[in-house]
Design an enzyme around this catalytic site. Structure first.
Site, PDB file in Angstrom:
ATOM      1  N   ALA A  56       0.693  -1.238   0.029  1.00 56.71           N
ATOM      2  CA  ALA A  56       0.006  -0.050  -0.102  1.00 56.71           C
ATOM      3  C   ALA A  56       0.902   1.335  -0.043  1.00 56.71           C
ATOM      4  O   ALA A  56       0.579   2.276  -0.474  1.00 56.71           O
ATOM      5  CB  ALA A  56      -0.884  -0.047   1.147  1.00 56.71           C
ATOM      6  N   LEU A  57       2.058   1.245   0.632  1.00 52.99           N
ATOM      7  CA  LEU A  57       2.726   2.518   0.968  1.00 52.99           C
ATOM      8  C   LEU A  57       3.419   3.074  -0.431  1.00 52.99           C
ATOM      9  O   LEU A  57       3.335   3.980  -0.934  1.00 52.99           O
ATOM     10  CB  LEU A  57       3.853   2.437   1.874  1.00 52.99           C
ATOM     11  CG  LEU A  57       3.711   2.433   3.145  1.00 52.99           C
ATOM     12  CD1 LEU A  57       4.912   2.043   3.981  1.00 52.99           C
ATOM     13  CD2 LEU A  57       3.257   3.740   3.727  1.00 52.99           C
ATOM     14  N   VAL A  81      -5.551  -2.728   3.812  1.00 52.68           N
ATOM     15  CA  VAL A  81      -4.626  -2.585   4.830  1.00 52.68           C
ATOM     16  C   VAL A  81      -5.488  -3.431   5.888  1.00 52.68           C
ATOM     17  O   VAL A  81      -6.544  -2.733   6.308  1.00 52.68           O
ATOM     18  CB  VAL A  81      -4.213  -1.260   5.057  1.00 52.68           C
ATOM     19  CG1 VAL A  81      -3.467  -1.461   6.438  1.00 52.68           C
ATOM     20  CG2 VAL A  81      -3.526  -0.600   3.698  1.00 52.68           C
ATOM     21  N   ILE A  82      -5.295  -4.485   6.281  1.00 51.33           N
ATOM     22  CA  ILE A  82      -5.915  -5.009   7.580  1.00 51.33           C
ATOM     23  C   ILE A  82      -5.024  -5.039   8.905  1.00 51.33           C
ATOM     24  O   ILE A  82      -3.961  -5.154   8.986  1.00 51.33           O
ATOM     25  CB  ILE A  82      -5.916  -6.614   7.169  1.00 51.33           C
ATOM     26  CG1 ILE A  82      -6.670  -6.906   5.824  1.00 51.33           C
ATOM     27  CG2 ILE A  82      -6.637  -7.355   8.403  1.00 51.33           C
ATOM     28  CD1 ILE A  82      -6.505  -8.155   5.168  1.00 51.33           C
ATOM     29  N   HIS A  88       1.495   0.043  13.146  1.00 51.54           N
ATOM     30  CA  HIS A  88       1.905   0.104  11.724  1.00 51.54           C
ATOM     31  C   HIS A  88       0.646   0.237  10.635  1.00 51.54           C
ATOM     32  O   HIS A  88       0.796   1.110   9.695  1.00 51.54           O
ATOM     33  CB  HIS A  88       2.688  -1.236  11.190  1.00 51.54           C
ATOM     34  CG  HIS A  88       2.996  -1.197  10.018  1.00 51.54           C
ATOM     35  ND1 HIS A  88       4.325  -0.418   9.658  1.00 51.54           N
ATOM     36  CD2 HIS A  88       2.569  -1.872   8.945  1.00 51.54           C
ATOM     37  CE1 HIS A  88       4.333  -0.726   8.227  1.00 51.54           C
ATOM     38  NE2 HIS A  88       3.459  -1.599   7.972  1.00 51.54           N
ATOM     39  N   PHE A 113      -9.665   6.516  -4.286  1.00 52.84           N
ATOM     40  CA  PHE A 113      -9.023   5.918  -3.171  1.00 52.84           C
ATOM     41  C   PHE A 113      -9.710   4.732  -2.826  1.00 52.84           C
ATOM     42  O   PHE A 113     -10.970   4.597  -2.349  1.00 52.84           O
ATOM     43  CB  PHE A 113      -8.899   6.825  -1.827  1.00 52.84           C
ATOM     44  CG  PHE A 113      -8.227   6.099  -0.819  1.00 52.84           C
ATOM     45  CD1 PHE A 113      -6.850   6.213  -0.782  1.00 52.84           C
ATOM     46  CD2 PHE A 113      -8.530   5.688   0.298  1.00 52.84           C
ATOM     47  CE1 PHE A 113      -6.125   5.687   0.100  1.00 52.84           C
ATOM     48  CE2 PHE A 113      -8.118   5.095   1.362  1.00 52.84           C
ATOM     49  CZ  PHE A 113      -6.485   5.108   1.306  1.00 52.84           C
TER      50      PHE A 113
END
Length: 157
Positions: A56-57, A81-82, A88, A113
């Protein structure tokens, strides 16, 4: 006058999809939802480019390069993102959300998004095509509407 985005007239749109490989069990169905939606609304398959990133980053970095290139009318971002047991999760999602928004505003490129933020893998799967619909499809509809509104705004000047 009242303006609302339309889902027609997008045949020649050039769309980039930036999708995270991490959590592919979730992101692959999101990508399918996005592509199916673009096809359903007439976007030529040759005008759809998919860019896989590790996580994701990296979505923000690649979205920035694509937006600055001027090659695409709009960008769909997809990821999952879980939440885990560390902070984090918050760092990642805040970084990606803020980064994508900044890129969109600084380049005047519509970027939607579609990064899921969930507590569990099951919740993410539900939002990627199971009981809770497909968020990849939903954000892609939003992109098409925004692109249509951008066209309307350009015609006003």
């Amino acid at each position: 006058m009242i303006y609302t985005g339309k889902l027609t007239g997008h045949e020649e749109r050039r769309i980039a999809i930036v999708v995270s490989r991490f959590n592919a069990l979730v992101t692959e169905p999101l990508l399918k939802g996005a592509r199916d939606t673009l096809n359903m609304h007439g976007v030529d398959e040759h005008h759809i480019s998919v860019f896989w990133v590790p996580g994701a980053l990296e979505i923000t970095m690649v979205s920035s390069q694509l937006a600055e290139s001027g090659m695409f009318d709009g960008i769909v971002t997809l990821g999952a993102v879980i939440k885990g047991d560390t902070d984090h999760y918050n760092l990642v999602i805040n970084g990606v959300a803020n980064g994508v928004s900044q890129v969109s505003l600084s380049t005047n490129t519509p970027i939607v998004f579609g990064v899921l933020t969930t507590d569990t893998l099951e919740q993410a799967q539900q939002r990627a095509g199971a009981k809770a619909g497909n968020k990849g499809a939903e954000v892609t509809v939003s992109l098409l509407e925004i692109l249509s509104l951008y066209d309307d705004i350009k015609q006003l000047s």
